[in-house]
Design an enzyme around this catalytic site. Structure first.
Site: not given
Length: 335
Positions: A103, A237, A209, A239, A134, A14
């Protein structure tokens, strides 16, 4: 034998991941001494290994370890997942220059956390793990005001059940989320909280996102056409693991790979027995050459293999982050 592959679009890198990786690559060339990255720049082993080659990039989980690194320079890069103000201040106290590769969509959530904390709100932060980088970074912006809530179906240390979480003042309450969660599960979690706390503020712009949503939508679009799904992702990860869960829910058969080498295990176990069509997607931190290696593996077994790409690529770019000296005033968005 695999006769047809559906490649999800979008998949893989991304804009935030591209920005972060390029920030490391450019700093490694520009700086006189090796640069240090705090935490994995993105959650993918191959990316980290490739950046580490040549000794120009080091990775640490503790800023105090920077001095012990061979030929260490005074520049540290923060990963795409974001960091807490405490980490930023620690870098400053150690005299380290910083490049913040967080990000921008994560930074947006940080900004919201600070805003609502200043206004006296309790923040219900939805996440899939209290230990995810995060979540740690966002919570660090307003630790006294933040309560972690597990996204529907996720439990673990530090995560409160959305059905049972208690709050000090149900009239001063806002919900924020980790950016990489299941879109469907996050919506259900917010609905549960809203039903329990009618005054709950839900920010008008979703925290999830665009890349997370688009990749999940691509899986849903392909799933009806395939017998099985392959998802290239690291277990670290968030996502990517949500893509794996979604693919299994939508298709019934989904398998995780990190590289094409993992196909040997699947084939030996007979996991792909009877599969004639397969969907392939990858986490936002997975290089696309790893996906192409998987395609090449199946093409070697079947030269007549048909490859179909479903969906559209994204056209989004994020600005390169600037280097900030330890004595330099922080940009307003970082304060």
């Amino acid at each position: 034998m695999i006769e047809r592959i559906y490649l999800a679009k979008p998949r893989g890198f991304c804009a935030g991941v591209v920005m972060a990786i390029q920030a490391v690559e450019k700093a490694a060339v520009r700086e006189d001494k090796p640069v240090t990255v705090y935490h994995s720049i993105v959650h993918n082993h191959t990316v980290v290994e490739r950046l580490s080659e040549g000794g120009r990039v080091h990775f640490v989980e503790d800023l105090d370890a920077v001095d012990a690194l061979p030929d260490s320079g005074d520049t540290v890069i923060f990963s795409a997942h974001g960091i807490s103000p405490a980490v930023r201040e620690r870098a400053r106290s150690l005299g380290l220059s910083t490049i913040d590769a967080t990000c921008p969509l994560v930074t947006k959530v940080h900004t919201e956390a600070k805003k609502y904390a200043r206004e006296g709100y309790t923040i219900l932060l939805i996440g899939d793990s209290a230990g995810h980088q995060e979540v740690i970074g966002t919570r660090g912006e307003a630790p006294e005001n933040t309560i972690l809530v597990g996204v529907l179906g996720k439990t673990g240390p530090g995560l409160n059940d959305p059905h049972a979480v208690q709050v000090p003042d149900p009239e001063r309450l806002v919900v924020l989320t980790q950016t990489t969660l299941s879109v469907d599960d996050t919506r259900k979690t917010v609905d549960i909280l809203k039903a329990r706390f009618p005054a709950l503020v839900v920010p008008p712009s979703e925290d999830l996102c665009y890349a997370t949503k688009n990749r999940q939508d691509a899986v849903k679009n392909i799933a009806p056409n395939v017998d099985a799904f392959l998802v290239l992702t690291s277990t670290h990860s968030s996502n990517g693991m949500r893509l794996l869960e979604l693919a299994e829910a939508e298709c019934g058969r989904a398998y995780r790979l990190e590289t094409a080498a993992d196909l040997t295990r699947l084939e030996q176990n007979g996991d792909l027995g009877g599969v004639r069509s397969v969907g392939i997607t990858s986490a936002a931190s997975t290089p696309d050459d790893l996906v192409q290696d998987v395609v090449a593996h199946f093409r070697a077994l079947n030269p007549a293999l048909e490859v179909i790409e479903e969906g559209e690529w994204e056209n989004i770019e994020f600005r390169e982050p600037k280097k900030i000296a330890p004595t330099q005033e922080l940009p307003r968005t970082m304060q």
